[in-house]
Design a protein around this motif. Sequence first.
Motif, PDB file in Angstrom:
ATOM      1  N   ASN A 451      -4.089  33.323  38.766  1.00 20.52           N
ATOM      2  CA  ASN A 451      -3.937  32.425  39.914  1.00 20.52           C
ATOM      3  C   ASN A 451      -2.473  32.196  40.291  1.00 20.52           C
ATOM      4  N   GLY A 452      -1.528  32.727  39.493  1.00 20.52           N
ATOM      5  CA  GLY A 452      -0.124  32.720  39.866  1.00 20.52           C
ATOM      6  C   GLY A 452       0.535  31.367  39.959  1.00 20.52           C
ATOM      7  N   THR A 453       0.014  30.383  39.176  1.00 23.41           N
ATOM      8  CA  THR A 453       0.574  29.027  39.290  1.00 23.41           C
ATOM      9  C   THR A 453       1.463  28.644  38.117  1.00 23.41           C
ATOM     10  N   GLY A 454       1.736  29.558  37.215  1.00 23.94           N
ATOM     11  CA  GLY A 454       2.479  29.209  36.007  1.00 23.94           C
ATOM     12  C   GLY A 454       3.972  29.431  36.115  1.00 23.94           C
ATOM     13  N   LYS A 455       4.617  29.029  37.203  1.00 22.15           N
ATOM     14  CA  LYS A 455       6.053  29.221  37.382  1.00 22.15           C
ATOM     15  C   LYS A 455       6.849  28.220  36.540  1.00 22.15           C
ATOM     16  N   ALA A 456       8.023  28.629  36.166  1.00 19.89           N
ATOM     17  CA  ALA A 456       8.885  27.768  35.356  1.00 19.89           C
ATOM     18  C   ALA A 456       9.275  26.517  36.140  1.00 19.89           C
ATOM     19  N   ALA A 457       9.233  25.373  35.458  1.00 20.47           N
ATOM     20  CA  ALA A 457       9.613  24.114  36.106  1.00 20.47           C
ATOM     21  C   ALA A 457      11.133  23.969  36.116  1.00 20.47           C
ATOM     22  N   ALA A 458      11.618  23.071  36.974  1.00 18.68           N
ATOM     23  CA  ALA A 458      13.068  22.804  37.012  1.00 18.68           C
ATOM     24  C   ALA A 458      13.526  22.269  35.664  1.00 18.68           C
ATOM     25  N   ARG A 459      14.720  22.685  35.254  1.00 13.82           N
ATOM     26  CA  ARG A 459      15.205  22.301  33.929  1.00 13.82           C
ATOM     27  C   ARG A 459      15.690  20.855  33.957  1.00 13.82           C
ATOM     28  N   PRO A 460      15.128  19.983  33.105  1.00 17.74           N
ATOM     29  CA  PRO A 460      15.527  18.567  33.111  1.00 17.74           C
ATOM     30  C   PRO A 460      16.840  18.359  32.361  1.00 17.74           C
ATOM     31  N   ASP A 461      17.307  17.130  32.376  1.00 16.44           N
ATOM     32  CA  ASP A 461      18.515  16.733  31.656  1.00 16.44           C
ATOM     33  C   ASP A 461      18.143  16.559  30.177  1.00 16.44           C
ATOM     34  N   ILE A 462      18.487  17.543  29.361  1.00 17.59           N
ATOM     35  CA  ILE A 462      18.095  17.553  27.942  1.00 17.59           C
ATOM     36  C   ILE A 462      18.742  16.402  27.192  1.00 17.59           C
ATOM     37  N   ASP A 463      20.018  16.109  27.477  1.00 21.20           N
ATOM     38  CA  ASP A 463      20.697  15.021  26.757  1.00 21.20           C
ATOM     39  C   ASP A 463      20.013  13.685  27.033  1.00 21.20           C
ATOM     40  N   ALA A 464      19.634  13.453  28.309  1.00 21.57           N
ATOM     41  CA  ALA A 464      18.975  12.194  28.660  1.00 21.57           C
ATOM     42  C   ALA A 464      17.601  12.104  27.985  1.00 21.57           C
ATOM     43  N   LEU A 465      16.887  13.232  27.975  1.00 22.68           N
ATOM     44  CA  LEU A 465      15.562  13.228  27.322  1.00 22.68           C
ATOM     45  C   LEU A 465      15.705  13.003  25.820  1.00 22.68           C
ATOM     46  N   ALA A 466      16.753  13.582  25.211  1.00 20.20           N
ATOM     47  CA  ALA A 466      16.972  13.397  23.774  1.00 20.20           C
ATOM     48  C   ALA A 466      17.198  11.930  23.448  1.00 20.20           C
ATOM     49  N   GLN A 467      17.904  11.232  24.309  1.00 17.29           N
ATOM     50  CA  GLN A 467      18.156   9.821  24.057  1.00 17.29           C
ATOM     51  C   GLN A 467      16.877   8.991  24.210  1.00 17.29           C
ATOM     52  N   ARG A 468      16.043   9.359  25.162  1.00 22.57           N
ATOM     53  CA  ARG A 468      14.767   8.645  25.315  1.00 22.57           C
ATOM     54  C   ARG A 468      13.885   8.858  24.084  1.00 22.57           C
ATOM     55  N   ILE A 469      13.845  10.094  23.595  1.00 20.95           N
ATOM     56  CA  ILE A 469      13.052  10.380  22.397  1.00 20.95           C
ATOM     57  C   ILE A 469      13.641   9.653  21.191  1.00 20.95           C
ATOM     58  N   ARG A 470      14.966   9.619  21.123  1.00 24.80           N
ATOM     59  CA  ARG A 470      15.618   8.910  20.013  1.00 24.80           C
ATOM     60  C   ARG A 470      15.195   7.439  19.994  1.00 24.80           C
ATOM     61  N   ALA A 471      15.168   6.811  21.166  1.00 25.56           N
ATOM     62  CA  ALA A 471      14.769   5.400  21.230  1.00 25.56           C
ATOM     63  C   ALA A 471      13.319   5.221  20.766  1.00 25.56           C
ATOM     64  N   ASP A 472      12.461   6.185  21.129  1.00 21.95           N
ATOM     65  CA  ASP A 472      11.047   6.097  20.734  1.00 21.95           C
ATOM     66  C   ASP A 472      10.892   6.180  19.218  1.00 21.95           C
ATOM     67  N   ILE A 473      11.511   7.188  18.602  1.00 23.62           N
ATOM     68  CA  ILE A 473      11.281   7.398  17.170  1.00 23.62           C
ATOM     69  C   ILE A 473      12.080   6.433  16.312  1.00 23.62           C
ATOM     70  N   GLU A 474      13.004   5.734  16.936  1.00 23.62           N
ATOM     71  CA  GLU A 474      13.675   4.655  16.206  1.00 23.62           C
ATOM     72  C   GLU A 474      12.703   3.509  15.963  1.00 23.62           C
ATOM     73  N   GLU A 475      11.766   3.310  16.903  1.00 24.69           N
ATOM     74  CA  GLU A 475      10.769   2.242  16.774  1.00 24.69           C
ATOM     75  C   GLU A 475       9.614   2.647  15.862  1.00 24.69           C
ATOM     76  N   ALA A 476       9.160   3.915  16.010  1.00 22.08           N
ATOM     77  CA  ALA A 476       8.010   4.372  15.220  1.00 22.08           C
ATOM     78  C   ALA A 476       8.030   5.890  15.146  1.00 22.08           C
TER      79      ALA A 476
END
Length: 535
Positions: A451-476
């Motif tokens: 169906n040709g719908t599996g195109k690569a998504a835009a690359r997000p801000d990895i550093d910003a995402l890492a900080q969000r994940i860091r905040a999550d795993i700091e709690e649990a």
Amino acid sequence: MAENFRELLGELRAADQLVEIGRTVDIRHIAALVDQSDKALLFTDVAGYDMPVVSGVINHRDRLAVAMGCDFGGIEAKVRAGLDRPVEPRSVNSGPAREVLLEGDAVDLYRLPIPLFSVLDGGPMITAGVTLARDPDGEHGLNAGVYRYLVKEKALTGIDIVTPNNLRRFAEKAFARDEPLPISINIGTHPIEVIAATYKAPIGTSEVAIAGGMRGEGLALTPCKTVDIECIADAEIVLEAEILPTGWTRPEGRFGEFTRLMGGLHWNPLVRVNAIAMRREAVYYALHMPWENIWPSGPIYEAAVRRVCHEAGVQVTAVNITPGGCCHWHAVIAIRPHPGDGKNAITAALSVADMKHVTVVEDDIDVFDPVDVEWAVATRVQADRDVLIISNARSKPLDPSLRIEPGKVPTTAKMGIDATISDDVPRARFHRIAYAYADSVRLEDYLGPANGTGKAAARPDIDALAQRIRADIEEAPAYFADLAERYADEGFQAVARALGRLHEDEILWQDAEGRHCLKDSRFAAQPPAARRVGS
């Protein structure tokens, strides 16, 4: 649910579980034909006989379920209802079994189409005879059991009561007085009566009342004419008979037993048949060995196992009385255990009648899946801790593995395997493999043209995402799959890269169960002491 055997044949026919054979059949071929069939067979033209023969009625769990009016798994509840709330029989003056009565010289067992089953059998055997008898002392009341009868003469049979049981006790009492014991042999009864009569009830417990409890009303009994005992009023055929005071002195057998093996030659009393009572146009029921003996035993033993485990305070969630154990000797029991319950369940279950080997598992194991059960044994059992062996226990004499010594009643060894998770082993070791999204994705949705719908998504801000994940795993702490789901909009690859960034910064760690957390947090797993020094 059918009320009697005749109605049951109609229900099996309606359920496409009964095939009528109209062609002439040699009686010697019946056993082999039934063995080849996946349905019950009704032979309407047996060469040399005026009576039809039906066989294979309950030699499969599906037909037993039809007979009981419920799924096979629900039969145990009906047995339990009979045990917990028995209903005494009701007396009637007549019934279908009294429509035809043959006495004196008219009694001729050779005219009944009684097949030969195994090539090594001692001769034609009556196999479906639900036998009623009373204690000669009047102490223990009415007893019911299923026994085999080897036809020896036109009005004489053998009976196999070698195994210690209640009928043998009654016969021994009569023998001590040099008196015959009146019995009725009821052929072609509803499987409820077969199941109840097969149950090893304590002496004084009425199997007939258990059948009444399973039915929800008392079983109709009517007096025999020639012997002082009742018979089942709606049976197809009733033999009014007496166990003669000959003692256990006459050769009887051999016979293909429920063990799926040939039994040996036994020494037993003789039975004299005084009258044959039957329905008009009676159908002879040839209970086909071994499976028509094996399958009805399963619900009986399941009910017994559940009862003793309940009395032992063990919470049982499922029981499989396995056909490989002939529905007599083996049980797999699933429980929700408290500490020590695995062993308690074993000792309770091994007290049931002929039970020989018991495996106890936790309720995450499917007791009806032999691979799942074997996996539990392989991964949760230490033999020196979890295998119990009990020597010199009461046995089933038909067990071919027993050592026989003349003049001695053989005993057996019983074994239990506790395949529950040991209390001193971390349960995290037993987390099963579970595939991400297994409950929501379907292979069929991905089959077909691209169906040709599996195109690569835009690359997000990895550093910003890492900080969000860091905040999550700091709690649990969180598993990778949980983070991938939580940040699905960012993309799987982005989550992996963000965790990689935290690892590069040397702040990513894992807890004892493998979840991601921060290094030096209260959740962080500590390496074993031996690995902190050197390599």
